[in-house]
Scaffold this active site. Structure first.
Site, PDB file in Angstrom:
ATOM      1  N   LYS A 172       0.867  -1.175   0.000  1.00  0.00           N
ATOM      2  CA  LYS A 172       0.000   0.000   0.000  1.00  0.00           C
ATOM      3  C   LYS A 172       0.908   1.232   0.000  1.00  0.00           C
ATOM      4  CE  LYS A 172      -1.613   3.054   2.054  1.00  0.00           C
ATOM      5  NZ  LYS A 172      -1.473   4.533   1.743  1.00  0.00           N
ATOM      6  N   ARG A 176      -0.049   9.946  -2.492  1.00  0.00           N
ATOM      7  CA  ARG A 176       0.384  11.247  -3.000  1.00  0.00           C
ATOM      8  C   ARG A 176       1.253  11.131  -4.246  1.00  0.00           C
ATOM      9  NH1 ARG A 176       2.252  14.143   2.671  1.00  0.00           N
ATOM     10  NH2 ARG A 176       0.235  13.992   3.744  1.00  0.00           N
ATOM     11  N   SER A 225       5.173   8.525   9.900  1.00  0.00           N
ATOM     12  CA  SER A 225       5.231   9.340  11.111  1.00  0.00           C
ATOM     13  C   SER A 225       5.060   8.472  12.354  1.00  0.00           C
ATOM     14  CB  SER A 225       4.131  10.407  11.077  1.00  0.00           C
ATOM     15  OG  SER A 225       2.852   9.807  11.216  1.00  0.00           O
ATOM     16  N   CYS A 280      13.434  11.155   6.612  1.00  0.00           N
ATOM     17  CA  CYS A 280      13.489  10.791   8.028  1.00  0.00           C
ATOM     18  C   CYS A 280      14.913  10.813   8.550  1.00  0.00           C
ATOM     19  CB  CYS A 280      12.857   9.409   8.251  1.00  0.00           C
ATOM     20  SG  CYS A 280      13.795   8.047   7.535  1.00  0.00           S
ATOM     21  N   GLU A 382       9.278  17.098  14.717  1.00  0.00           N
ATOM     22  CA  GLU A 382       9.806  16.883  13.372  1.00  0.00           C
ATOM     23  C   GLU A 382       9.112  17.845  12.411  1.00  0.00           C
ATOM     24  OE1 GLU A 382      10.918  13.084  10.593  1.00  0.00           O
ATOM     25  OE2 GLU A 382       8.956  13.059  11.562  1.00  0.00           O
TER      26      GLU A 382
END
Length: 497
Positions: A172, A176, A225, A280, A382
């Site tokens: 999956k 975007r 996230s 990240c 972050e």
């Protein structure tokens, strides 16, 4: 406007229900639509994976590896096409997109070593006429949920290794920027992967929940996230699934007084502002040991941050493209305003940037803060944008305490010429990936990637040896073939030598 589809059982299929827009962030225009998978579509993918699993798990590892060798060749042949799709939908520069793909290909190369990495262990005569060995067997149907910021690389962290270990995989990707991810999956089919072994389902939270709740899915990999990582970990593990969920980060670079400052500045520019900071592993905090180091760093950074070459990602020779969405741009702008309100010194303000010919694009320039303190939101959270914060401390010990006190522990680095300082830092810092004069210490494919603390939920890191362990389970076998002439009496005590 084209429609990005699902790939299920080797065929492109579509949902007749909900869909989402896919933007070109350089223009701000909608360029595609992507279907958001229903539970029925997710179940189709699961059913095709279940049907393919018995045959695929019994395919020799060497033959599985041959598929990966062909896949690697196809990825290299299609590098320009894949990079173009990444840049059009994510916004990162073509050079950055090509670099992302190359790091993904490293993981395909590692998967090509399946006959070696899947070898079990064998011990002869552990007891009288008794042999023992261990075998590494696939889990069955497994799934991965991947982020927008690396639409090629992160999926390639997951499914090549899972598949070469004998599993069937449901991916999956982010809704975007799905086009490059779908193309790469189609290339794997072109390489000879049987139908059903890999499916790609487009979707949002509804698709994620369907995968979490499906009893047939035995393991879930996630990168994104921290709140979502924690949610997936909690919801999936309570259903008995194996989970590795990689979350957010706040990565610090420590600059010692003896650092090679020119090299450190070059490294920080790329690590903080590359890909608009949407990594990240991006360095978002520079911790300077002493005011003299901080003053010199700021003096060298300011002209370079102001000189960043920014434009449409598909234009060659740029440093940065746009952020992925208008919402992302606005969120980062909000953090910059928050930092100013909290009393940080905004040395370079990247807001208000307009790129000629792309005035509707989601652009921000690089921003640089000085005199940031640990209680500020721009330090604690972050930002995921082109913002670098400079924090001043008096000693290496204070810098290390600052890092160890933070809730995230993904990556960090130290710039120094002092071997003793570097060794102390590597030994005592509570972070999963550490660089010494290396700003982005992303492990190569035959090691494993993962942070500590709230940057990782689960016991095993991504790809490399930990990836093999995650996508397989060990079976220990002990067997005995008694000699015909022998006969032993029953033994009621626990067996031992």
């Amino acid at each position: 406007m084209s429609l990005i589809q699902h790939l299920i059982n080797g065929e492109l299929v579509n949902d007749s229900g909900r869909s989402a827009d896919v933007y070109n962030p350089s223009t701000g225009q909608v360029i595609h639509q992507v279907p958001l998978a229903s539970r029925e579509t997710i179940q189709q993918a699961i059913d095709s994976a279940k049907a393919a699993f018995p045959s695929w798990r019994n395919t020799p590892a060497a033959k599985r590896a041959q598929v990966m060798f062909r896949f690697k060749q196809l990825l290299e042949q299609n590098e320009a096409r894949i990079s173009q799709l990444i840049s059009e939908e994510h916004g990162k520069t073509l050079e950055d997109a090509a670099g992302e793909l190359k790091r993904g290909i490293e993981n395909v190369e590692y998967a090509c070593s399946a006959p070696e990495i899947l070898k079990g262990e064998y011990s002869r005569n552990v007891g009288p006429n008794i042999d023992a060995w261990s075998d590494f067997q696939p889990l069955g149907v497994v799934a991965g949920i991947t982020p927008f910021n690396f639409p090629a690389m992160v999926p390639l962290w997951m499914y090549p290794l899972a598949i070469v270990c004998g599993n069937c995989f449901i991916l999956k990707p982010s809704e975007r920027d799905p086009s490059s991810t779908l193309l790469i999956a189609q290339l794997l089919q072109e390489a000879g992967l049987p139908k059903g072994v890999l499916s790609v389902v487009q979707g949002d939270k509804g698709a994620v929940d369907a995968l979490i709740e499906a009893p047939e899915v035995k393991a879930l990999s996630f990168v994104g996230s921290t709140p979502i990582a924690e949610y997936i970990y909690c919801e999936a593990t309570k259903r008995g699934k194996r989970v590795q969920a990689l979350g957010g980060a706040k990565n610090h670079a420590v600059l010692m007084p003896d650092a090679d400052l020119d090299n450190a500045v070059s490294a920080l520019m790329g690590a903080a502002y590359g890909s608009c900071g949407e990594r990240c592993m991006a360095i978002s905090v520079a911790v300077c040991v002493g005011d003299q180091v901080a003053d010199a760093l700021i003096a060298k950074l300011v002209p370079q941050v102001k000189a960043l070459k920014i434009g449409a990602g598909t234009t060659c020779g740029l440093d940065m493209g746009p952020l992925v969405t208008g919402q992302a741009r606005d969120k980062v702008s909000g953090y910059i305003e928050e930092g100013v309100s909290a009393g940080a010194e905004l040395v370079v303000d990247g807001r208000g940037l307009s790129v000629a010919g792309h005035e509707e694009g989601f652009f921000l320039g690089g921003s640089l803060f000085d005199r940031v303190t640990p209680e500020m939101r721009i330090y604690k959270e972050e930002i995921f944008g082109p913002v670098l914060c400079v924090v001043r401390v008096a000693s290496l010990e204070a810098a290390m305490q600052l890092i160890n006190d933070h809730e995230y522990g993904n990556g960090t680095c130290i710039f120094t010429r002092d071997g003793e300082a570097a060794r102390l830092f590597c030994d005592e810092i509570e972070v999963g990936m550490v660089g010494v004069n290396v700003p982005l210490p992303v492990p190569v494919a035959y090691h494993s990637f993962g942070g500590w603390k709230r940057s990782l939920f689960g016991d095993l890191h991504a790809y490399g040896p930990d990836g093999v362990r995650f996508y397989t389970r060990r079976k220990a076998i002990t067997q005995r073939w008694p000699q015909r002439a022998s006969h032993e009496a029953s033994q009621f005590a626990f067996p031992s030598l």
